[in-house]
Design a protein around this motif. Sequence first.
Motif, short mmCIF file in Angstrom:
data_model
loop_
_atom_site.label_atom_id
_atom_site.label_comp_id
_atom_site.label_asym_id
_atom_site.label_seq_id
_atom_site.Cartn_x
_atom_site.Cartn_y
_atom_site.Cartn_z
N SER A 28 10.12 5.16 -4.22
CA SER A 28 10.36 6.33 -5.06
C SER A 28 10.45 5.92 -6.54
N LEU A 29 10.96 4.71 -6.81
CA LEU A 29 11.04 4.24 -8.20
C LEU A 29 9.66 4.00 -8.82
N CYS A 30 8.67 3.70 -7.97
CA CYS A 30 7.30 3.47 -8.47
C CYS A 30 6.75 4.69 -9.22
N MET A 31 7.32 5.87 -8.94
CA MET A 31 6.83 7.09 -9.59
C MET A 31 7.59 7.41 -10.87
N HIS A 32 8.48 6.51 -11.30
CA HIS A 32 9.27 6.73 -12.53
C HIS A 32 9.98 8.09 -12.52
N PRO A 33 10.73 8.38 -11.45
CA PRO A 33 11.35 9.71 -11.37
C PRO A 33 12.48 9.87 -12.38
N ASP A 34 12.78 11.13 -12.72
CA ASP A 34 13.93 11.42 -13.58
C ASP A 34 15.21 11.55 -12.75
N VAL A 35 15.06 11.75 -11.46
CA VAL A 35 16.21 11.89 -10.55
C VAL A 35 15.72 11.49 -9.16
N ILE A 36 16.63 10.93 -8.35
CA ILE A 36 16.30 10.64 -6.95
C ILE A 36 17.29 11.38 -6.06
N GLU B 110 -2.19 -2.53 -12.03
CA GLU B 110 -0.93 -2.09 -12.67
C GLU B 110 0.08 -1.67 -11.61
N ALA B 111 -0.38 -0.86 -10.66
CA ALA B 111 0.53 -0.35 -9.62
C ALA B 111 1.08 -1.50 -8.78
N GLU B 112 0.23 -2.47 -8.45
CA GLU B 112 0.68 -3.59 -7.62
C GLU B 112 1.65 -4.49 -8.38
N GLU C 169 0.83 -1.21 0.00
CA GLU C 169 0.00 0.00 0.00
C GLU C 169 0.86 1.26 0.00
N ASN C 170 1.95 1.23 0.76
CA ASN C 170 2.89 2.35 0.76
C ASN C 170 3.42 2.62 -0.65
N MET C 171 3.70 1.55 -1.37
CA MET C 171 4.32 1.69 -2.69
C MET C 171 3.33 2.08 -3.79
N THR C 172 2.07 1.70 -3.63
CA THR C 172 1.11 1.93 -4.72
C THR C 172 0.28 3.19 -4.55
N LEU C 173 0.32 3.78 -3.36
CA LEU C 173 -0.52 4.94 -3.07
C LEU C 173 -0.32 6.08 -4.08
N ALA C 174 0.92 6.52 -4.24
CA ALA C 174 1.19 7.66 -5.14
C ALA C 174 0.98 7.32 -6.61
N PRO C 175 1.45 6.15 -7.10
CA PRO C 175 1.20 5.84 -8.52
C PRO C 175 -0.29 5.79 -8.88
#
Length: 247
Positions: free
Chosen positions: A157-165, A119-121, A103-109
């Motif tokens: 943070s990777l779940c959001m497909h960031p351009d930079v971390i 898809e998010a899961e 749930e922590n990982m899928t909330l933002a996506p």
Amino acid sequence: MSVNGEILFEIDNLCKAFGDMLVLDHISTQIRKGEVVVIVGPSGSGKSTFLRSLNLLEEPTDGTISFEGMNITDPSVNINTYRQKIGMVFQHFNLFPHKTILENMTLAPIKLLKLSKAEAEAEAMELLKRVGLEEKAHAYPAQLSGGQKQRIAIVRSLCMHPDVILFDEPTSALDPEMVGEVLSVMSDLARDGMTMVIVTHEMNFAREVGTRVMFVDEGQIKEENTPKEFFDAPKNPRLQEFLSKIL
């Protein structure tokens, strides 16, 4: 690990004051796509303030920050649109304690990227597998070790497909034996070409994984160079003194 010419961040004369105290003193630099920029320096030097300014968690007193060509310090810009592309990993994980790891990982996506729950899961499970924690998907943060929580924070943070971390001292709250497992995940990300800006005290990591190391002291970048030049031939006297005490 390739660094191409595209500039992600352009920082120009960045200043930050807390009352009368100038914490960042006219910092100017660029961060390019594919770089792993490691920021080191003594406590209280402004490292974390500089890092947190890059996504405006700290609002600059003066100067500009451009991200992917947009001046994000312009008050008319919706910073949240850009924050979606800028991952952030904190010292203390910042996981929601009442939600499972999945749930922590899928909330933002689901909320921000408008992915379906399925898809998010599916993507979250792939990332958990990548860091060897797929069996923890339905556990709660309190059931995990510090090292496991920090690995979750990274893949979240990777779940959001960031351009930079951005990493703000990601290992400083961990027991020594857990540091390696987190740095290993970060090294893998660097090999995959993820752009990262990292405040850390882990000098071996800076030497082995960084493409550029930056020494911040008294709110200024006193020296920045390739890891080899930075550690083997430091030019700034303050950096020489700093390295002589910690290496």
